[in-house]
Design a protein around this motif. Sequence first.
Motif, PDB file in Angstrom:
ATOM      1  N   GLU A 185       6.884   0.569  26.518  1.00 25.39           N
ATOM      2  CA  GLU A 185       6.696  -0.024  27.909  1.00 25.39           C
ATOM      3  C   GLU A 185       5.304  -0.723  27.997  1.00 25.39           C
ATOM      4  O   GLU A 185       5.090  -1.816  28.535  1.00 25.39           O
ATOM      5  N   ASP A 186       4.575  -0.499  26.913  1.00 18.30           N
ATOM      6  CA  ASP A 186       2.989  -1.292  26.798  1.00 18.30           C
ATOM      7  C   ASP A 186       3.439  -2.739  26.517  1.00 18.30           C
ATOM      8  O   ASP A 186       2.907  -3.650  27.166  1.00 18.30           O
ATOM      9  N   ILE A 187       4.304  -3.000  25.599  1.00 15.98           N
ATOM     10  CA  ILE A 187       4.773  -4.405  25.070  1.00 15.98           C
ATOM     11  C   ILE A 187       5.556  -5.062  26.122  1.00 15.98           C
ATOM     12  O   ILE A 187       5.428  -6.027  26.295  1.00 15.98           O
ATOM     13  N   LYS A 188       6.317  -4.276  26.751  1.00 12.01           N
ATOM     14  CA  LYS A 188       7.338  -4.828  27.967  1.00 12.01           C
ATOM     15  C   LYS A 188       6.414  -5.331  29.044  1.00 12.01           C
ATOM     16  O   LYS A 188       6.636  -6.441  29.706  1.00 12.01           O
ATOM     17  N   THR A 189       5.642  -4.128  29.440  1.00 12.08           N
ATOM     18  CA  THR A 189       4.510  -4.727  30.499  1.00 12.08           C
ATOM     19  C   THR A 189       3.882  -6.111  30.128  1.00 12.08           C
ATOM     20  O   THR A 189       3.570  -6.988  31.031  1.00 12.08           O
ATOM     21  N   THR A 190       3.468  -6.272  29.007  1.00 13.56           N
ATOM     22  CA  THR A 190       2.398  -7.233  28.575  1.00 13.56           C
ATOM     23  C   THR A 190       3.115  -8.645  28.631  1.00 13.56           C
ATOM     24  O   THR A 190       2.677  -9.536  29.207  1.00 13.56           O
ATOM     25  N   ALA A 191       4.322  -8.359  27.910  1.00 17.60           N
ATOM     26  CA  ALA A 191       5.306  -9.664  27.920  1.00 17.60           C
ATOM     27  C   ALA A 191       5.521 -10.228  29.512  1.00 17.60           C
ATOM     28  O   ALA A 191       5.527 -11.395  29.726  1.00 17.60           O
ATOM     29  N   ARG A 192       5.874  -9.187  30.554  1.00 15.41           N
ATOM     30  CA  ARG A 192       6.242  -9.537  31.644  1.00 15.41           C
ATOM     31  C   ARG A 192       4.984 -10.413  32.508  1.00 15.41           C
ATOM     32  O   ARG A 192       5.018 -11.131  33.181  1.00 15.41           O
ATOM     33  N   LEU A 193       3.759  -9.594  32.138  1.00 10.48           N
ATOM     34  CA  LEU A 193       2.690 -10.186  32.874  1.00 10.48           C
ATOM     35  C   LEU A 193       2.197 -11.752  32.273  1.00 10.48           C
ATOM     36  O   LEU A 193       1.581 -12.586  32.963  1.00 10.48           O
ATOM     37  N   ARG A 194       2.412 -11.654  30.865  1.00  8.55           N
ATOM     38  CA  ARG A 194       2.256 -13.108  30.359  1.00  8.55           C
ATOM     39  C   ARG A 194       3.137 -14.192  31.017  1.00  8.55           C
ATOM     40  O   ARG A 194       2.544 -15.050  31.474  1.00  8.55           O
ATOM     41  N   GLU A 195       4.299 -13.882  31.183  1.00  5.81           N
ATOM     42  CA  GLU A 195       5.298 -14.625  31.732  1.00  5.81           C
ATOM     43  C   GLU A 195       4.900 -14.972  33.205  1.00  5.81           C
ATOM     44  O   GLU A 195       4.980 -16.235  33.504  1.00  5.81           O
ATOM     45  N   CYS A 196       4.658 -14.032  33.943  1.00  4.43           N
ATOM     46  CA  CYS A 196       4.226 -14.528  35.463  1.00  4.43           C
ATOM     47  C   CYS A 196       2.831 -15.401  35.422  1.00  4.43           C
ATOM     48  O   CYS A 196       2.805 -16.340  36.261  1.00  4.43           O
ATOM     49  N   GLY A 197       2.127 -15.004  34.538  1.00  4.12           N
ATOM     50  CA  GLY A 197       0.448 -15.569  34.486  1.00  4.12           C
ATOM     51  C   GLY A 197       0.858 -17.151  34.136  1.00  4.12           C
ATOM     52  O   GLY A 197       0.329 -18.093  34.619  1.00  4.12           O
ATOM     53  N   ALA A 198       1.906 -17.349  33.099  1.00  3.67           N
ATOM     54  CA  ALA A 198       2.085 -18.774  32.820  1.00  3.67           C
ATOM     55  C   ALA A 198       2.590 -19.417  33.776  1.00  3.67           C
ATOM     56  O   ALA A 198       2.303 -20.737  34.137  1.00  3.67           O
ATOM     57  N   LEU A 199       3.580 -19.055  34.511  1.00  6.24           N
ATOM     58  CA  LEU A 199       4.167 -19.555  35.760  1.00  6.24           C
ATOM     59  C   LEU A 199       3.131 -19.915  36.866  1.00  6.24           C
ATOM     60  O   LEU A 199       3.154 -21.151  37.540  1.00  6.24           O
ATOM     61  N   LEU A 200       1.925 -19.180  37.150  1.00  9.26           N
ATOM     62  CA  LEU A 200       1.041 -19.292  38.067  1.00  9.26           C
ATOM     63  C   LEU A 200      -0.454 -20.019  37.804  1.00  9.26           C
ATOM     64  O   LEU A 200      -1.125 -20.347  38.396  1.00  9.26           O
ATOM     65  N   GLY A 201      -0.274 -20.356  36.327  1.00 10.65           N
ATOM     66  CA  GLY A 201      -1.493 -20.893  35.627  1.00 10.65           C
ATOM     67  C   GLY A 201      -2.673 -20.008  35.653  1.00 10.65           C
ATOM     68  O   GLY A 201      -3.899 -20.440  35.691  1.00 10.65           O
ATOM     69  N   ILE A 202      -2.458 -18.821  35.519  1.00  8.52           N
ATOM     70  CA  ILE A 202      -3.526 -17.770  35.425  1.00  8.52           C
ATOM     71  C   ILE A 202      -3.351 -16.873  34.255  1.00  8.52           C
ATOM     72  O   ILE A 202      -2.322 -16.005  34.213  1.00  8.52           O
ATOM     73  N   ASP A 203      -3.837 -17.247  33.115  1.00 12.44           N
ATOM     74  CA  ASP A 203      -3.588 -16.582  31.800  1.00 12.44           C
ATOM     75  C   ASP A 203      -4.060 -15.267  31.673  1.00 12.44           C
ATOM     76  O   ASP A 203      -4.974 -14.691  32.028  1.00 12.44           O
ATOM     77  N   LEU A 204      -2.846 -14.499  31.046  1.00 10.01           N
ATOM     78  CA  LEU A 204      -3.340 -13.065  30.510  1.00 10.01           C
ATOM     79  C   LEU A 204      -3.890 -13.345  29.343  1.00 10.01           C
ATOM     80  O   LEU A 204      -3.045 -13.531  28.285  1.00 10.01           O
ATOM     81  N   LEU A 205      -5.164 -12.783  29.277  1.00 13.56           N
ATOM     82  CA  LEU A 205      -5.886 -13.012  27.865  1.00 13.56           C
ATOM     83  C   LEU A 205      -5.723 -12.047  27.057  1.00 13.56           C
ATOM     84  O   LEU A 205      -5.799 -12.208  25.594  1.00 13.56           O
TER      85      LEU A 205
END
Length: 225
Positions: A185-205
């Motif tokens: 779930e940690d890995i899945k949550t991270t991937a989901r947040l990265r994808e959303c951040g990339a679309l919005l131009g707000i990086d998950l660092l």
Amino acid sequence: MRINELADHQKPRERMLSHGAARLSHAELLAILINTGRKGCSSLDIANELLKSVGSLKELKGLSVNDLNKIKGVGIYKALILKAAFELGERMHSGSVDDKIQITSPKDVADFMMGKMEHLTQEKFIALFLNSKNVIIKKKTIFIGTLNSSIVHPREIFSEAIKCASNAIIVLHNHPSGDTTPSKEDIKTTARLRECGALLGIDLLDHLIIGDHEYLSMVEAGYFD
């Protein structure tokens, strides 16, 4: 035995003056805060009893003022002193957003948040919002409870990021077990947040997992590759 009946090299205050706080045991440091004993017991005796009753400093820190007040020889006044000391230590370890902390590495994040999260008995998911210079401008608790990618909604995190004009975010959560190994779930949550951040131009660092006196950076562990 009373504290004043001990030899100088055995008295907590004198030892602290001679050797520094780092050389004192947990019980000796607590004895200095407790200050006075009760009939037949010194402050050092009470400190040792206190530690034995809870098993660890982590459990001691979690006791409420009322819990501490019930312990023979502590009382409300000493309970307040102990809780104040624990809170100050936590604040010094964690800092505050007002300190304008700039994040240059995962260790900076850990230094900022470890004191607040490593002793929690329940999982807490927190987002840090950064400006263009990677200075933390806001932190927000997103969720409390067992992490599930369907519960941690990207919209809540990124709407907050947009609201505070954040350029990037870092998320972190604790594992009460102390083990920092990422779950599925940690890995899945991270991937989901990265994808959303990339679309919005707000990086998950990064996504940090806080354990018992340790942390894991998912960037450093290779999960962002």
